[in-house]
Design an enzyme around this catalytic site. Structure first.
Site, PDB file in Angstrom:
ATOM      1  N   ASP A 244       0.793  -1.235   0.000  1.00 48.09           N
ATOM      2  CA  ASP A 244       0.000   0.000   0.000  1.00 48.09           C
ATOM      3  C   ASP A 244       0.822   1.280   0.000  1.00 48.09           C
ATOM      4  OD1 ASP A 244       0.797   0.300   2.778  1.00 48.09           O
ATOM      5  OD2 ASP A 244      -0.820  -1.070   3.311  1.00 48.09           O
TER       6      ASP A 244
ATOM      7  N   HIS B 285       6.580  -8.028  -1.353  1.00 50.90           N
ATOM      8  CA  HIS B 285       5.437  -8.430  -2.179  1.00 50.90           C
ATOM      9  C   HIS B 285       5.113  -7.384  -3.243  1.00 50.90           C
ATOM     10  CE1 HIS B 285       3.850 -11.395   1.107  1.00 50.90           C
ATOM     11  NE2 HIS B 285       4.901 -11.860   0.455  1.00 50.90           N
TER      12      HIS B 285
ATOM     13  N   CYS C 162       5.135  -4.583 -17.515  1.00 55.77           N
ATOM     14  CA  CYS C 162       4.558  -5.288 -18.650  1.00 55.77           C
ATOM     15  C   CYS C 162       4.391  -6.764 -18.301  1.00 55.77           C
ATOM     16  CB  CYS C 162       5.461  -5.133 -19.871  1.00 55.77           C
ATOM     17  SG  CYS C 162       4.888  -6.069 -21.314  1.00 55.77           S
TER      18      CYS C 162
ATOM     19  N   CYS D 279       0.988  -1.862 -22.443  1.00 50.80           N
ATOM     20  CA  CYS D 279       2.408  -1.512 -22.499  1.00 50.80           C
ATOM     21  C   CYS D 279       2.683  -0.650 -23.720  1.00 50.80           C
ATOM     22  CB  CYS D 279       3.242  -2.786 -22.543  1.00 50.80           C
ATOM     23  SG  CYS D 279       5.017  -2.493 -22.760  1.00 50.80           S
TER      24      CYS D 279
ATOM     25  N   CYS E 233       5.200  -2.875 -26.240  1.00 54.55           N
ATOM     26  CA  CYS E 233       4.797  -4.075 -26.991  1.00 54.55           C
ATOM     27  C   CYS E 233       3.284  -4.211 -27.157  1.00 54.55           C
ATOM     28  CB  CYS E 233       5.372  -5.328 -26.324  1.00 54.55           C
ATOM     29  SG  CYS E 233       4.560  -5.767 -24.771  1.00 54.55           S
TER      30      CYS E 233
ATOM     31  N   ASN F 250       1.410  -8.559  18.784  1.00 56.99           N
ATOM     32  CA  ASN F 250       0.163  -9.161  18.315  1.00 56.99           C
ATOM     33  C   ASN F 250      -0.810  -9.221  19.484  1.00 56.99           C
ATOM     34  OD1 ASN F 250      -1.825 -10.679  16.985  1.00 56.99           O
ATOM     35  ND2 ASN F 250      -0.325 -11.989  15.966  1.00 56.99           N
TER      36      ASN F 250
END
Length: 275
Positions: A112, A127, A135, A168, A171, A236
């Site tokens: 985010d 991640h 692309c 893209c 391409c 936690n």
């Protein structure tokens, strides 16, 4: 428990080797900014994807057959991210970085960008990041999300202009979100695989915040920290993560039962006390 963590922080600050303070964050820290988690009862995988299983919808295979649907979902996420603001937990981590300087490393599973907006600099986004694209054929590198591409409601169709912007320029193939999908593997170029493992070897304390530990690289990072003599401190409110299940019987794992922002403010105060 907090006294033990404070003593551990003091000792780690005094070390010359294995003295890195690493922070591993997941969706739990951003939930305090109003962003849904992925796997909770109100998680985005449950409510946002026509009830697909994550392992089906969150794949390159699914994208290659349903590009418009996946982009509708991602432009809905774009809306959620634009409306969210960094919270006190994000800002506490950014302030800790300023205090620790070269002894600091942030590893985040979040896509985010809220850590960036809070001022953090040394970030491994393992991640990817939803503010960038690439692309789908791999003909170029990572690019910023096209600035003219607008966020959407979940049920809102893509326009012709959207479809144009999502191609893209080199391409003509589809652009894709620059995020790691379930049928893809971690690598160094896009997801800092080797860099995070090198950091883990130098880590004296790994603070684990807001992640269930359901993906493999965070699990490996924690294992590596312990293997090389470091400690795990998890923040936690519940005893329900992979890390608690896997490491709670070891002497080098500690759990602080706090929500992310409250726990991080206390960690920041402890670090300030000894620097």
């Amino acid at each position: 428990m907090k006294l033990i963590v404070e003593t551990l922080i003091q000792e780690t600050l005094q070390k010359e080797k294995k003295n890195l303070f690493s922070f591993l964050t997941g969706a739990g820290i951003s939930s305090e900014s109003g962003l849904p988690t992925y796997r909770g009862n109100d998680g985005i995988w449950i409510k946002g994807t026509k009830y697909h299983q994550p392992e089906e919808f969150g794949t390159f295979r699914y994208f290659s057959q349903n590009q418009e649907e996946v982009w509708q979902y991602n432009l809905f996420w774009k809306k959620l991210i634009e409306e969210a603001q960094p919270n006190t937990g994000h800002f506490a981590i950014a302030e800790i970085e300023k205090i620790l300087k070269n002894q600091f490393q942030l590893i985040t599973q979040n896509v985010d960008g809220l850590h960036h907006r809070a001022g953090s600099q040394k970030i491994f986004e393992i991640h990817g990041n939803k503010q960038s694209v690439r692309c789908s054929s791999g003909c170029n590198g990572v690019l910023p999300m096209p600035s003219e591409l607008k966020s959407k409601e979940l049920t809102e169709d893509l326009t012709e202009k959207d479809l144009d912007l999502l191609r893209c320029q080199d391409c003509g193939d589809w652009l894709r979100p620059n995020t790691l999908w379930f049928d893809e593997s971690y690598n160094e170029k896009l997801y800092f695989l080797n860099s995070t493992l090198r950091a883990a070897k130098k880590t004296g304390i790994l603070f684990i915040i807001g992640t269930s530990g359901a993906t493999t690289l965070p699990q490996i990072i924690a294992e590596k920290v312990l293997q090389y003599g470091g400690y795990l401190v998890e923040i936690n409110t519940e005893e329900n993560s992979y890390f608690f299940e896997r490491f709670s019987r070891t002497k080098k794992y500690m759990l602080i039962r706090e929500k992310a922002s409250d726990g991080l403010i206390k960690i920041k105060e402890m670090i300030e006390k000894y620097t």
